[in-house]
Write an enzyme that holds these catalytic residues in place. Structure first.
Site, PDB file in Angstrom:
ATOM      1  N   GLY A 351       0.828  -1.201   0.000  1.00 12.08           N
ATOM      2  CA  GLY A 351       0.000   0.000   0.000  1.00 12.08           C
ATOM      3  C   GLY A 351       0.858   1.244   0.000  1.00 12.08           C
ATOM      4  N   SER A 357       4.788   4.675   2.310  1.00 17.31           N
ATOM      5  CA  SER A 357       4.598   3.417   1.584  1.00 17.31           C
ATOM      6  C   SER A 357       4.726   2.289   2.595  1.00 17.31           C
ATOM      7  CB  SER A 357       5.642   3.259   0.482  1.00 17.31           C
ATOM      8  OG  SER A 357       5.526   4.289  -0.478  1.00 17.31           O
ATOM      9  N   VAL A 358       3.909   1.247   2.427  1.00 18.89           N
ATOM     10  CA  VAL A 358       3.877   0.151   3.392  1.00 18.89           C
ATOM     11  C   VAL A 358       4.322  -1.141   2.716  1.00 18.89           C
ATOM     12  CG1 VAL A 358       2.482  -1.119   5.065  1.00 18.89           C
ATOM     13  CG2 VAL A 358       1.968   1.290   4.587  1.00 18.89           C
ATOM     14  N   ASP A 479      -9.065  10.726  10.882  1.00 19.85           N
ATOM     15  CA  ASP A 479      -9.014  10.297   9.475  1.00 19.85           C
ATOM     16  C   ASP A 479      -9.547   8.874   9.313  1.00 19.85           C
ATOM     17  OD1 ASP A 479      -6.469   9.974   6.889  1.00 19.85           O
ATOM     18  OD2 ASP A 479      -8.512  10.717   6.777  1.00 19.85           O
TER      19      ASP A 479
END
Length: 659
Positions: A351, A357-358, A479
């Site tokens: 992701g 970024s993961v 969020d």
């Protein structure tokens, strides 16, 4: 006799000339000294990358006293304050900083400064506050810091500092705060710290300190917080430390300490609020006086060799998404993460977003896979996002919150700044991918049945209820959306991504529990409408996002769908259709095939599925109630939890009766 006309010079008294030339010399000297400050600041600027243009004002068109982050004294026009906190600055701290001889405050926290702290800071004999926390500084704490005799605060937390805590700090008689947590410091806690009669806070959590807690610290009658968990400390705790009546926090979890606790501890420490002794080798009876500890807010003596029962009134404080104070976080390096993700290869990318970024990875210190969230430090706000997640997730634990395994703040192989958060890996990805698989590039169609969606709705509500009402300091997520809800191998939902989270204290005078003057950006479609006007975060704002998420889960329509325009949004769309036109709004996959495939009105087709209809309507009504435009009209998460459990219970009972 004739006299010549006297000149101007013979009429003026010689002392006037003397006064004139002395003051002219003083003015020249003063100008020279001020020039020294300006040159020092320009040298400081040279070694720093400035992505936000903070240094744009540092030029000849403005006097340096008017530069961003600079404050000068009125009398001498000398720099007395250098404050550049949280500006995403990257670079080293110039030794020329030592030439700012009138400096009283240095605040460079929450940036990415690397390299060593220059020894020249010892020249700043007027310095009172030295704040360099949350950077990537290396090397040792400068011995010359002991020359700054006016120092009151030292903040060096969350860096990569090594070496010993200088014994010379014990000569700083005005020192009130020493904050050294999350470094790699070794050696013993200096006995000389017992000389600091003004010391109120000593924090060295999560280092590699050895030896015992010095007996001399028991002499510090102003001491309020001792936080030294997550080290290799051994031996017993001096009885004198248990007699400091001002002590509010005594945190020694995750060490190798032993001995017993005094039976009268509640009376010798009347102001104790946090008592963290878990994961040590303490023994002996649990003090009976603890039952009278009326001020305790956090309590942990787990994983020791105590005998006897913990007083029943303290059971609620015993920890079962472990000890207090963030556990003993693993130490991981950039090399560990690089190797564990195959060099952050695309094949391990799971992701990406604006800030990060993961990657899926494996660490030798952890038996299960991990998710490595690498911050994009070039993105505005990434550092703040990193700090928000660390601060929010570091001290909270709940079944439905993603678990922070550890974090890394270092340099990569090219000496660029590197920051990453390491989480438990969630095998089933995000709720977003389950609700909208085609949009996410998924090859295989996946869908969630009604019970799974019910459970996910309950899981997320449980997490928010905990954050808002049950953890120590309430936390606003800010969020919440499907991509920030992750599903583990058992399809249990975990709320993640606390990059915008805010910690706050409830103010009874504010109906919205307002907590921040920083504008909340959130995500379009999920962010509460009042955020666009006030930018003030609130629990009610999270409730709105939750309501939209529930509506999306059961309608499978995004709040940003093209159909929502000209005053129509997901909330109004669902509200207008309930309860009679359910088929027009509900996700067809939740309906029996014979109903989903027919084109007729609800009443003709739903007679045999009244119970299913009731469940769907109830869930959508909760989504509508949570996403009301007025914050005052929204439900709170405690009431949401009660209604959700009732809906699930009714649904399961009906299923059992049907079987």
């Amino acid at each position: 006799m004739a006299f010549s006309k006297p000149s101007f010079y013979t009429l003026v008294h010689p002392q006037v000339f003397l006064f004139f030339f002395i003051n002219l010399g003083c003015l020249q000297a003063s100008a020279s000294v001020r020039e020294t400050d300006e040159l020092a600041l320009l040298e400081f600027k040279q070694g720093i990358s400035d992505p936000h243009g903070i240094f744009n004002s540092w030029n000849d068109s403005l006097h340096f006293c008017n530069w961003t982050g600079i404050t000068c004294g009125r009398r001498h026009q000398r720099v007395i304050s250098l404050v550049l906190e949280g500006q995403n600055l990257f670079g080293s701290i110039s030794p020329h900083i030592g030439n700012l001889s009138f400096l009283r405050l240095i605040n460079l926290q929450n940036n990415t400064f690397h390299g060593e702290i220059p020894q020249q800071v010892g020249k700043l004999f007027r310095l009172q506050e030295f704040l360099l926390g949350n950077n990537s500084l290396q090397g040792e704490i400068p011995l010359n810091l002991s020359r700054c005799s006016q120092l009151k605060m030292i903040y060096l937390q969350s860096n990569n500092l090594t070496g010993k805590i200088p014994a010379e700090l014990g000569s700083l008689m005005k020192l009130e705060i020493i904050e050294l947590r999350y470094n790699y410091l070794t050696g013993e806690i200096p006995r000389s710290l017992g000389n600091l009669s003004s010391l109120t806070i000593f924090s060295a959590l999560n280092n590699n300190l050895e030896g015992s807690i010095p007996n001399e610290m028991g002499q510090l009658k102003s001491l309020k917080h001792v936080i030294v968990g997550g080290n290799r400390l051994s031996g017993i705790i001096s009885p004198s430390l248990f007699n400091i009546t001002s002590l509010s926090t005594l945190g020694v979890a995750s060490n190798q300490l032993n001995g017993s606790l005094p039976d009268n501890i509640c009376f010798t420490l009347p102001n104790l609020q946090t008592f963290a002794f878990g994961e040590n080798y303490f023994s002996g009876p649990v003090p009976n006086s603890l039952s009278n500890a009326s001020h305790l807010e956090a309590f942990d003596i787990s994983d020791n060799n105590f005998v006897g029962q913990v007083p029943s009134n303290l059971e609620i404080y015993r920890p079962s998404v472990a000890p207090l104070e963030m556990n003993h976080l693993l130490k991981v390096s950039y090399k560990d993460l690089y190797q564990g993700t195959d060099g952050f290869s695309c094949s391990n990318l799971i992701g990406s977003g604006g800030f990060s970024s993961v990657y899926k990875g494996f660490l030798p210190q952890v038996q299960t896979p991990v998710a490595v969230k690498v911050l994009n430090l070039e993105q505005t706000g990434a550092i703040k996002s990193f700090m928000a997640e660390c601060n929010s997730l570091g001290n909270i634990r709940h079944r439905n919150l993603v678990k922070l395994v550890t974090c890394c703040s270092s340099l990569d192989y090219k000496t660029n700044a590197f920051k990453a958060l390491i989480f438990e890996y969630m095998g089933n990805g995000s709720l977003e991918k389950w609700l909208h698989p085609c949009a996410e590039g998924e090859n295989q169609k996946r869908s969630l049945n009604l019970l799974q969606r019910l459970n996910i709705a309950i899981d997320v509500a449980s997490a928010l209820h905990y954050l808002h009402d049950l953890c120590g300091k309430p936390i606003i997520h800010c969020d919440l959306k499907p991509s920030n809800v992750l599903l583990d191998d058992e399809m249990v939902a975990h709320v993640s991504d606390f990059g915008l989270a805010k910690l706050f204290s409830i103010n009874s005078n504010l109906s919205l529990s307002q907590i921040s003057t920083t504008r909340i950006n959130g995500t379009v479609g999920y962010v509460a409408p009042e955020y666009g006007m006030s930018g003030i975060a609130s629990k009610e704002g999270d409730v709105y996002s939750y309501g939209i998420l529930v509506l999306e889960m059961f309608s499978e329509r995004r709040p940003t769908d093209e159909m929502f325009k000209e005053g129509i949004n997901l909330h109004n769309f669902v509200k207008a259709a309930l309860p009679k036109r359910l088929l027009q709004i509900v996700d067809p996959t939740l309906l029996p095939k014979e109903i989903a495939n027919e084109e007729c009105d609800d009443d003709a087709t739903m007679e045999v599925t009244t119970n299913l209809r009731q469940c769907l309507v109830s869930m959508l009504e909760i989504g509508v109630a949570c996403s009301m435009e007025s914050p005052m009209e929204r439900m709170n998460m405690a009431d949401v939890m009660n209604k959700l459990h009732l809906i699930k219970k009714t649904f399961l009972n009906i299923q059992m009766e049907g079987d």
